[in-house]
Design a protein around this motif. Structure first.
Motif, mmCIF file in Angstrom:
data_model
loop_
_atom_site.group_PDB
_atom_site.id
_atom_site.type_symbol
_atom_site.label_atom_id
_atom_site.label_comp_id
_atom_site.label_asym_id
_atom_site.label_seq_id
_atom_site.Cartn_x
_atom_site.Cartn_y
_atom_site.Cartn_z
ATOM 1 N N GLU A 115 1.042 -1.464 0.238
ATOM 2 C CA GLU A 115 -0.245 0.540 -0.482
ATOM 3 C C GLU A 115 0.888 1.755 0.057
ATOM 4 O OE1 GLU A 115 -4.063 2.058 2.328
ATOM 5 O OE2 GLU A 115 -2.825 0.483 2.697
ATOM 6 N N ARG A 116 1.937 0.815 1.000
ATOM 7 C CA ARG A 116 3.056 2.328 0.859
ATOM 8 C C ARG A 116 3.207 2.907 -0.523
ATOM 9 N NH1 ARG A 116 4.738 0.090 5.640
ATOM 10 N NH2 ARG A 116 6.402 -0.438 4.203
ATOM 11 N N LEU A 117 4.155 1.951 -0.833
ATOM 12 C CA LEU A 117 4.540 2.015 -2.475
ATOM 13 C C LEU A 117 3.564 2.302 -3.662
ATOM 14 C CD1 LEU A 117 7.058 -1.555 -2.184
ATOM 15 C CD2 LEU A 117 7.323 1.443 -1.427
ATOM 16 N N ALA A 118 2.907 1.952 -3.294
ATOM 17 C CA ALA A 118 1.210 1.623 -4.875
ATOM 18 C C ALA A 118 1.310 3.355 -4.420
ATOM 19 C CB ALA A 118 0.548 0.966 -4.167
ATOM 20 N N ARG A 119 1.358 4.426 -2.866
ATOM 21 C CA ARG A 119 0.521 5.490 -3.065
ATOM 22 C C ARG A 119 1.735 6.441 -3.203
ATOM 23 N NH1 ARG A 119 -4.142 6.087 -0.641
ATOM 24 N NH2 ARG A 119 -4.945 4.585 0.171
#
Length: 245
Positions: free
Chosen positions: A186-190
């Motif tokens: 989730e962090r990387l996707a954002r």
């Protein structure tokens, strides 16, 4: 590669690379990792070729495989997107560890070359950028296998075309979660301007779906589909526990 990612379904990363002809068919799809360890009955290029074809028949959109012989065999059998790597060594950086390994993987016809992009020292002492450049010079894309957010950001800055959470939980800098590291996905996707691939400890369809919901561009599943020794052990252990009760 730079820029702000476009907002995709469920927040999925849709950066500049996501429209590449190789990556577009993988968006929101399953990639199956076909690998067998040395000494196992399925440790054979033709067995992995057959495993790959079976996975594609089941709905996989792409294949991830390791070892030059396996990659040559799979490439000859299908034009589906192929992520290739070469594991060499017993500890530390073993996934396509040098530029030489990267060039040889690219020669097999793999569309994407996966390599260890962690902060750990590379066996030849050369920088990660050299391997990334070698893949691009060969006309292939780079998948950076990382363990942490900082490593992912650095890999994207160096030109990686997509980033995978493959090594989360397998380095000293990353805690091992019971299942996939969805928080990292989730962090990387954002944050990243390149597609993020969820990989590592995805053992159920629900976990795979959760990875897409967390923002993954695509999901790689290996053990839970293509490693019958481990699958059998899961069942055998469950039966023994029940019998002992």
């Amino acid at each position: 590669m730079s820029g702000v990612p476009d907002a995709g379904p469920a927040g999925r990363t849709a950066g500049p690379a996501s429209g590449h002809p190789v990556l577009a068919p993988l968006r929101g799809q399953l990639i199956v990792s076909c690998q067998a360890y040395p000494g196992e009955p399925l440790r054979d290029p033709d067995a992995m070729r057959r495993m790959a074809l079976a996975a594609l028949d089941g709905g996989a959109a792409g294949i991830r495989a390791q070892g030059l012989a396996d990659l040559w065999a799979i490439r000859a059998a299908t034009r589906a997107p192929l992520i290739g790597l070469w594991k060499d060594g017993k500890a530390g950086v073993v996934i396509t560890p040098t530029a030489m390994h990267a060039r040889e993987v690219a020669r097999t016809g793999a569309d994407i070359v996966a390599l260890d992009a962690t902060a750990r020292p590379r066996p030849d002492g050369r920088p990660l950028a050299e391997s990334i450049d070698a893949v691009h010079e060969a006309g292939r894309l780079v998948m950076a296998d990382v363990a942490t957010e900082a490593e992912a950001v650095r890999a994207a800055e160096l030109g990686a075309d997509l980033v995978g959470t493959t090594l989360s939980g397998y380095t000293e800098d990353s805690p091992k979660t019971p299942g996939p590291d969805l928080a990292l996905v989730e962090r990387l996707a954002r944050r990243l301007p390149v597609p993020v691939v969820a990989e590592g400890r995805i053992h159920t369809p629900d976990q795979a779906a959760a990875a897409i919901a967390a923002g993954a561009f695509a999901v790689v599943v290996g053990t839970a589909i293509t490693h019958p020794t481990t699958l059998t052990r899961w069942f055998a252990d469950a039966v023994r526990r029940t019998d002992a009760d």
